[in-house]
Design a protein around this motif. Structure first.
Motif, PDB file in Angstrom:
ATOM      1  N   LEU A   1      12.880   2.555  -9.725  1.00 15.07           N
ATOM      2  CA  LEU A   1      13.360   2.596  -8.342  1.00 15.07           C
ATOM      3  C   LEU A   1      13.118   1.269  -7.628  1.00 15.07           C
ATOM      4  O   LEU A   1      13.980   0.786  -6.885  1.00 15.07           O
ATOM      5  CB  LEU A   1      12.691   3.743  -7.581  1.00 15.07           C
ATOM      6  CG  LEU A   1      13.069   5.158  -8.052  1.00 15.07           C
ATOM      7  CD1 LEU A   1      12.184   6.195  -7.380  1.00 15.07           C
ATOM      8  CD2 LEU A   1      14.535   5.436  -7.796  1.00 15.07           C
ATOM      9  N   GLN A   2      11.948   0.667  -7.858  1.00  9.54           N
ATOM     10  CA  GLN A   2      11.662  -0.633  -7.254  1.00  9.54           C
ATOM     11  C   GLN A   2      12.614  -1.703  -7.777  1.00  9.54           C
ATOM     12  O   GLN A   2      13.070  -2.555  -7.020  1.00  9.54           O
ATOM     13  CB  GLN A   2      10.213  -1.036  -7.513  1.00  9.54           C
ATOM     14  CG  GLN A   2       9.213  -0.207  -6.748  1.00  9.54           C
ATOM     15  CD  GLN A   2       7.780  -0.490  -7.171  1.00  9.54           C
ATOM     16  OE1 GLN A   2       7.522  -0.968  -8.265  1.00  9.54           O
ATOM     17  NE2 GLN A   2       6.846  -0.162  -6.300  1.00  9.54           N
TER      18      GLN A   2
ATOM     19  N   LEU B   1       8.838   5.002 -10.794  1.00  5.67           N
ATOM     20  CA  LEU B   1       8.668   4.201  -9.576  1.00  5.67           C
ATOM     21  C   LEU B   1       9.083   2.753  -9.820  1.00  5.67           C
ATOM     22  O   LEU B   1       9.699   2.125  -8.955  1.00  5.67           O
ATOM     23  CB  LEU B   1       7.221   4.276  -9.086  1.00  5.67           C
ATOM     24  CG  LEU B   1       6.782   5.639  -8.551  1.00  5.67           C
ATOM     25  CD1 LEU B   1       5.289   5.648  -8.250  1.00  5.67           C
ATOM     26  CD2 LEU B   1       7.590   6.034  -7.327  1.00  5.67           C
ATOM     27  N   HIS B   2       8.783   2.213 -11.001  1.00  3.39           N
ATOM     28  CA  HIS B   2       9.196   0.851 -11.345  1.00  3.39           C
ATOM     29  C   HIS B   2      10.724   0.760 -11.383  1.00  3.39           C
ATOM     30  O   HIS B   2      11.298  -0.196 -10.863  1.00  3.39           O
ATOM     31  CB  HIS B   2       8.595   0.423 -12.686  1.00  3.39           C
ATOM     32  CG  HIS B   2       8.993  -0.946 -13.108  1.00  3.39           C
ATOM     33  ND1 HIS B   2       8.440  -2.086 -12.568  1.00  3.39           N
ATOM     34  CD2 HIS B   2       9.915  -1.363 -14.008  1.00  3.39           C
ATOM     35  CE1 HIS B   2       8.997  -3.146 -13.120  1.00  3.39           C
ATOM     36  NE2 HIS B   2       9.895  -2.735 -14.004  1.00  3.39           N
TER      37      HIS B   2
ATOM     38  N   ASN C   1       4.274   8.635 -13.714  1.00  4.50           N
ATOM     39  CA  ASN C   1       5.256   8.400 -12.657  1.00  4.50           C
ATOM     40  C   ASN C   1       5.483   6.913 -12.395  1.00  4.50           C
ATOM     41  O   ASN C   1       6.469   6.539 -11.759  1.00  4.50           O
ATOM     42  CB  ASN C   1       4.827   9.083 -11.361  1.00  4.50           C
ATOM     43  CG  ASN C   1       4.780  10.584 -11.515  1.00  4.50           C
ATOM     44  OD1 ASN C   1       5.684  11.182 -12.083  1.00  4.50           O
ATOM     45  ND2 ASN C   1       3.708  11.193 -11.033  1.00  4.50           N
ATOM     46  N   VAL C   2       4.602   6.070 -12.881  1.00  3.79           N
ATOM     47  CA  VAL C   2       4.708   4.628 -12.659  1.00  3.79           C
ATOM     48  C   VAL C   2       6.024   4.088 -13.206  1.00  3.79           C
ATOM     49  O   VAL C   2       6.648   3.220 -12.597  1.00  3.79           O
ATOM     50  CB  VAL C   2       3.497   3.895 -13.287  1.00  3.79           C
ATOM     51  CG1 VAL C   2       3.731   2.408 -13.388  1.00  3.79           C
ATOM     52  CG2 VAL C   2       2.257   4.185 -12.482  1.00  3.79           C
TER      53      VAL C   2
END
Length: 162
Positions: free
Chosen positions: A142-143, A139-140, A135-136
């Motif tokens: 999205l960030q 999430l990256h 999931n990282v």
């Protein structure tokens, strides 16, 4: 003009590879009028080429492939100002340990300095972290989108006032 050169900006490959290089020494890069020098990327290793002095690899984050180089021959100047590699240099030991993390198909977080080699943008690696949570990567992404929207792509309030 606001500068982001002191931080590792979270960025996607498509955005990194489209940065505008400035003819300064050392080269600087512009993102929407702001100077950037360091980047953080997350992606899968799709190519790996180990040599005696460096490890060159490609990281694919879904928007493109980013060339990365990890130098393995960290040098220092001795008392005679001649350059030599230290066998007990902790930086060289860390670089060798990081190079072992870079394997085909692994998900990595890479941070480093943005550079140009033979006319193409690449990252000169500062550190590599093996990511175990798949999931990282999402999430990256999205960030990156959030940071671009809130920090990188909009002029600062001082620029808006002028």
């Amino acid at each position: 003009m606001e500068s982001l050169h002191l931080v590792h900006i979270k960025i996607l490959a498509a955005d990194l590879l489209s940065l505008t290089a400035q003819p300064t020494s050392p080269p600087s890069f512009l993102r929407c009028g702001r100077t950037v020098a360091r980047a953080e990327i997350v992606g899968v290793v799709v190519s790996r080429d180990r040599r005696e002095k460096f490890l060159r690899f490609l990281v694919d984050d879904g928007t493109g492939c980013i060339p990365c180089v990890l130098w393995l021959n960290h040098q220092y100047l001795n008392a005679n100002n001649s350059s030599r590699v230290s066998d007990s240099d902790p930086t060289a030991e860390m670089a060798l340990k990081m190079s072992e993390e870079v394997r085909l198909g692994t998900l990595l977080r890479v941070r480093g300095k943005i550079a140009v080699y033979r006319g193409a943008i690449q990252i000169t690696v500062r550190d590599v972290v093996l990511e175990k949570d798949p999931n990282v990567e999402v999430l990256h992404w999205l960030q990156c989108v959030r940071m671009a929207k809130e920090c990188y792509d909009f002029p600062s309030s001082a620029q808006q006032a002028s």
